[in-house]
Design a protein around this motif. Structure first.
Motif: not given
Length: 284
Positions: A1-27
């Motif tokens: 099994m492989k797990n991939l994270a898929l994102i798009s359209d950040i539009h300079s929202n570094f706070k949303a990207l930070e939250a996503f990267l924190t999510f990946l710490d536990t997923h």
């Protein structure tokens, strides 16, 4: 099994990207796929790109560019005459903020590509649709069905519409993770993305919409100078982030109609006085 994270359209929202990267710490994810539109329309775009580079150090990443990157790369010397305005001020702000290294990085990214993950079905990734970086399956009737019909493989991953979607057409599947930084979900204050789990037969999709520090992010609009450069359109971005309603797009549609009524060939020729009317109409 492989797990991939898929994102798009950040539009300079570094706070949303930070939250996503924190999510990946536990997923845990085996890799991250990014479908473009990393910058423009928000403050401090260099912070977003710094986080992207850090992400590349931590996970294998498959990156392509979107239409917002193309806008910048096609106007590096500002021969298009962007200026502080509601029409293109947010683009000029980003153009002025990024470094030569940033533009070299963005210019090195393809607009679409095929991904081969070991022991899993191939994935074809693009920003809009194959061959059209601005192709929008949400607003162009029949486009989704047509591109799937012509797709050689079985899985197409696309962004641009800012809407999460899983669509199956016979043996083919279209997956859109929504927008990490500019979600159009009627709710607001959330970062959208998807996680894909694959085996030798198929990919399964789970969609996410997680909270992030939207208040902290909105405070940086004034501090960064993007509000001053982007004027009414910057206000539309801020209200869109709070509500999940695309006031950005609604304003552009109104301006396009006004340009048509005035007989103008370029939306940037629509005067600021009209944008000020839109501020009142949409309570920006």
């Amino acid at each position: 099994m492989k797990n991939l994270a898929l994102i798009s359209d950040i539009h300079s929202n570094f706070k949303a990207l930070e939250a996503f990267l924190t999510f990946l710490d536990t997923h845990p994810a085996d890799a991250v796929i990014c479908l473009g539109d990393y910058v423009t329309d928000g403050p401090y775009p260099q912070r977003t790109l710094a986080l992207i580079r850090e992400m590349q150090k931590r996970w294998p990443c498959y990156l392509i560019r979107g239409n917002r990157e193309d806008y910048l790369l096609n106007n590096l010397d500002n021969h298009q005459g962007w200026k502080p305005s509601s029409n293109n001020g947010v683009l000029l702000y980003t153009l002025n903020q990024l470094s030569e290294e940033d533009f070299q990085f963005l210019g090195s990214l393809p607009t679409e590509r095929q991904i081969q993950i070991e022991d899993c079905p191939d994935l074809y990734i693009c920003h809009g649709v194959p061959g059209r970086v601005r192709g929008n399956v949400e607003t162009e009737p029949g486009l989704r069905e047509q591109v799937l019909k012509e797709l050689p493989g079985h899985y197409l991953l696309g962004g641009h519409s800012h809407h999460q979607e899983l669509y199956r057409q016979r043996e083919k599947t279209y997956i859109n993770p929504g927008s990490l930084g500019f979600a159009i979900d009627g709710v607001g204050r959330r970062a959208q993305f998807a996680m894909l789990t694959g085996d030798s037969q198929s990919w399964q999709t789970e969609f996410f919409a997680i909270p992030y520090d939207v208040e902290g992010y909105l405070k940086t609009f004034a501090d960064s100078g993007v509000d001053k450069m982007g004027m009414s359109l910057s206000k539309a971005v801020r209200k869109s982030l709070m509500t999940g309603v695309n006031y950005f797009y609604e304003c552009i549609l109104e301006v396009a109609e006004e340009a048509k009524r005035m007989g103008l060939s370029d939306l940037s020729q629509v005067p600021e006085t009209f944008w000020q009317k839109l501020e009142d109409k949409f309570s920006l």
